[in-house]
Each structure stands twice: as structure tokens, then as C-alpha cells.
Enzyme design. Sequence first.
Site, PDB file in Angstrom:
ATOM      1  N   ASP A  94       0.740  -1.368  -0.032  1.00 42.20           N
ATOM      2  CA  ASP A  94      -0.044   0.129  -0.081  1.00 42.20           C
ATOM      3  C   ASP A  94       0.830   1.138   0.098  1.00 42.20           C
ATOM      4  OD1 ASP A  94      -2.325  -1.697   0.088  1.00 42.20           O
ATOM      5  OD2 ASP A  94      -2.305  -1.785   2.233  1.00 42.20           O
ATOM      6  N   GLY A 151      -4.492  -4.319  -3.882  1.00 40.97           N
ATOM      7  CA  GLY A 151      -5.469  -3.408  -4.001  1.00 40.97           C
ATOM      8  C   GLY A 151      -4.632  -2.250  -4.565  1.00 40.97           C
ATOM      9  N   GLN A 164       2.156  -6.191  -3.296  1.00 42.70           N
ATOM     10  CA  GLN A 164       2.503  -6.380  -1.697  1.00 42.70           C
ATOM     11  C   GLN A 164       3.681  -5.368  -1.749  1.00 42.70           C
ATOM     12  OE1 GLN A 164       1.292  -9.701  -3.196  1.00 42.70           O
ATOM     13  NE2 GLN A 164      -0.425  -8.650  -2.528  1.00 42.70           N
TER      14      GLN A 164
END
Length: 443
Positions: free
Chosen positions: A13, A40, A223
Site C-alpha cells: 500500500d 488493491g 504487496q
Amino acid sequence: MANVIIVGMQWGDEGKGKIVDLLCPAFDGVVRYQGGHNAGHTVKFRDRHFSLRLIPSGILHPNLLCVMGNGMVVAPDAFLQELDQLAAGGVAFDGRLFLSNRAHVLLPCHAALDVAREEARGANRIGTTSRGIGPAYEAKASRYGLRTGDLFSPQLEELLAVQVERAQAELATLGAGPLPPVSDYVELCRAWAARLLPVLADTEQLLNSAIDAGKSLLFEGAQGTLLDLDHGTYPYVTSSNSTAGGACTGTGVAPTRIDGAIGVLKAYTTRVGGGPFPGELTDARGEFLRERGNEFGTVTGRPRRCGWLDTVVARYARRLNGIDTVALTKLDVLDAFDEIPICTAYRLAGTVVHELPPDRWSLETVEPVLRTLKGWKTSTVGILDPADLPQAARDYLDFIEQELAVPISILSTGPRREETLIQPHPALVRLTSDRLGKVIEQR
Ligand code: GDP
Ligand code: IMO
Ligand code: MG
């Protein structure tokens, strides 16, 4: 022409999706090489907002080749859903999006196992995304996994039976409910196969042919370095090699064909899920960082744990990935602080150490050694000229560059593509094959 790996330097992230999207004008293709829909990646520009989980962040640029490599584990239902969302958003992908026929299929029984195992671990749970990533990679490593190309196999039913029976046996010991019969899985897989057929390809050949033809490829890591199965904070990691080395095994492109790596580093640290986090702020400052940085998981919505920047972690990531230059993200989140501490070393049993201890017990007990810099207390959002940066912010960047011994050539001060300062350091010019002008123009 240059082939470049983009990798997260912390626990995920970091803003990889934004940086990949930003750099696309300098590349002909974007390739995901590991992970699955545990990722994501957020991309924002103008009034558009996309959250990508399996599909490379390059998909939003028309005509760019997008490849999902053999190192990924792909849940076809999640993939098809993502395709539908893109189509609904007016993004055309026919003929330029390909999925490796060697990538492994993540089945619903993998997700069921992931959830049941986490429950059984109790307080020691990894804090996975519950998507089934670990069990899918485990099936691959145990050599009974199902590859996307196997969806067309005459032995499909037998291949599925092995997976389902093994999962069922373990679930029973964990007290979890029964799985649907194998025939349901066969039906599901046949339906997926029909829809996947147009995108399946021998992507190793495709990528190497593209490089032969002088194309430039961007390898999009998912990741982050500290979540790497080998080099991360084991066992609180994901189940793939998220560091730069994974780009080669996860695509079939040889290391000799890769020209460099760009590290994405958040101006502070976050981690979602369990595991050691030296310097985690459990007080109001951590809460403030989380609120200002909107640190809630893209995939699971979980609040992310927050702390100051940790250069022990960042130096480790620089070395492991061979980072040539850094894209520093979310500097604007620090705009509100009077003082900004940075963790530059750890105190371990009374001794100051400058390297990440390899074992979990030491990592759990280290205390951060902090160096405190002055805050700038003014907005940096959208600054495009380094001369407009407040002096204290420049001092913060200089300090990081000195600690890491690599230049920061991209500075992100907001979620949108437009909110990015780009400095033409020689490393970035080289890695963008002199197409940096195009990147700046399309920012
Ligand atoms: P990824 O998984 O590394 O692609 O990162 P995520 O997309 O999961 O998380 C990064 C979040 O920060 C997203 O919501 C982005 O829109 C946002 N973001 C990225 N860069 C910046 C930035 O410079 N400033 C701010 N405020 N938000 C950013
Ligand atoms: P992106 O690509 C942050 C974390 C999970 C958990 C551990 C293992 O968006 O940066 P898994 O489901 O992979 O078995 O979970 O890894 N994790 C991530 N954390 N960003 C991610 O992806 C992550 N993908 C997995 O929270 O701690
Ligand atoms: Mg993310």
C-alpha cells in the site's frame, strides 16, 4: 529501451498503483508477476477513480499491453468481475490484456481454507486478506495446483477432485463446514474456461518477443518487500516473492533483460494484518496519520497500522531490490505535523543495530531509535516545482536520500496523477528511455 521493476519498499500500500499509472507513457507494456486479488492498487486522475486487484494498473492507458504473469494466483471470478467493472467504466482491453496459461487458479476452497486456518490460529493469526492466497500457492508448491491452461484439460475433474478432497479433509479437522461437491467446481471451471479463453496466452513468449522487438516493459510488484515470503517478516508475510527477483520467475523474463528498479516508499509506514512493526504508533499520532492518510485497506477495509518512516526497513528494501531511484508518496499526509520523527536504527537488548533482525522474536522486541526533524506545517499538495517546497520538507527529502544513498526522483503529494513532482535525475531518465517528457506531459 528499458525494462523496469516497480516494487513496494515497506509492507504494501505504498502507492504502487499510482506510480505505475503515472509512468505508463514511458512504457509499452505493464506486467504483474506475483500475488493475486490480495492486492488493491488505486489509480486516480481527474475525476476518475479505479481500484485494481489482479489487472495491471497500465490497463487505463489505451493501447498498452497488459500481462498477468505465471507467478500470479488468479481467482477467475474476481478477474471476470474486474473485467466487467472496467468495461462498465468504458475501458477497452480486447486484444491487449493477457493472462498466463501457467498462472495458478485460485479456487473457492482455497479461500475457505484461508479463513478456517486463520480462525484456528486465534491470537497468532497472520491477518491475511482471507482471499485464499496462501492455500493457492501451497497447492502450487505441493504440485497438485490447477493452472489456467488446465481448465481445458480432459482430466479437469480429477485435478479438481484432488484439490477439493484435500481441502475438505483439512476443513473437517478445523471444524469448518462442508464444501460443495466436485461436480459444482467442474461446472464453475467450465464456465470460467469459456470466458478466459480469449485472454489466455503463453505470456513468457509474448513478453520476450516484445523485448526482442525493442519494447519497454514495466513490472508491477504487488504487496511489498517486508511481505516477501523469503525476505519479509516471516511468518507474517504473503506467500509469494514480492521483491524484485520475483519479476523474473513470475514472468519468464531473464534477469539479464531487466534494466533497473524503482522503489515506492511511503513518507511514513503502514502495515495491515499481524506481525512485528517496530515503531508502530498506537497513540493519537498513529490515529491522526491513519485519518489524514485515509489508511484503510483497499481490499478488506481494515484500518492500517501506522508509524513514522523507518529507514532500517527502507535501506534493506533498497539493497534487496537493487533500487535505482525512489518514488516517495504521501508526503502531503505529513503536512500537519510540528515534528516528524524518523526511525533510523533499532535498540536490541541494549545494543544499537542498523540492520533488520532476521528473527521474529528480536523484531518484536526492538525499540526504534528516532531522529526528529522539523515539520513544515503548510500544504505541499500538488506542488510541481521543487523550488516551491518548504525548506523543512526539502530537509526531510534530503535526509531520506542520504540515508538510502539513492535519489528521490518522483514525489507524490496527493492521490491523483496530476499531484506528482517529477525530477529528471539521470536514473529516472535512463529507466524511462528518454520518454520522461511524455510522462510529464500526460501527468
Ligand atoms: P498500492 O497497493 O501500493 O497501489 O497502494 P494503495 O492504492 O493500496 O494505497 C495507497 C492509497 O494512497 C490510495 O488510496 C491512493 O489513492 C493514495 N495515494 C497515493 N499517493 C498518494 C499521495 O501522494 N498522497 C495522498 N494523500 N494519497 C495518496
Ligand atoms: P498491495 O499490492 C498490504 C498482507 C495481509 C497479511 C499478509 C498475508 O495492495 O500493496 P495474504 O492474504 O497475502 O495471505 O496476507 O499480507 N497483504 C497486504 N498488505 N498491501 C497488500 O497488497 C497486501 N497483500 C497482502 O494483510 O498481513
Ligand atoms: Mg494496496
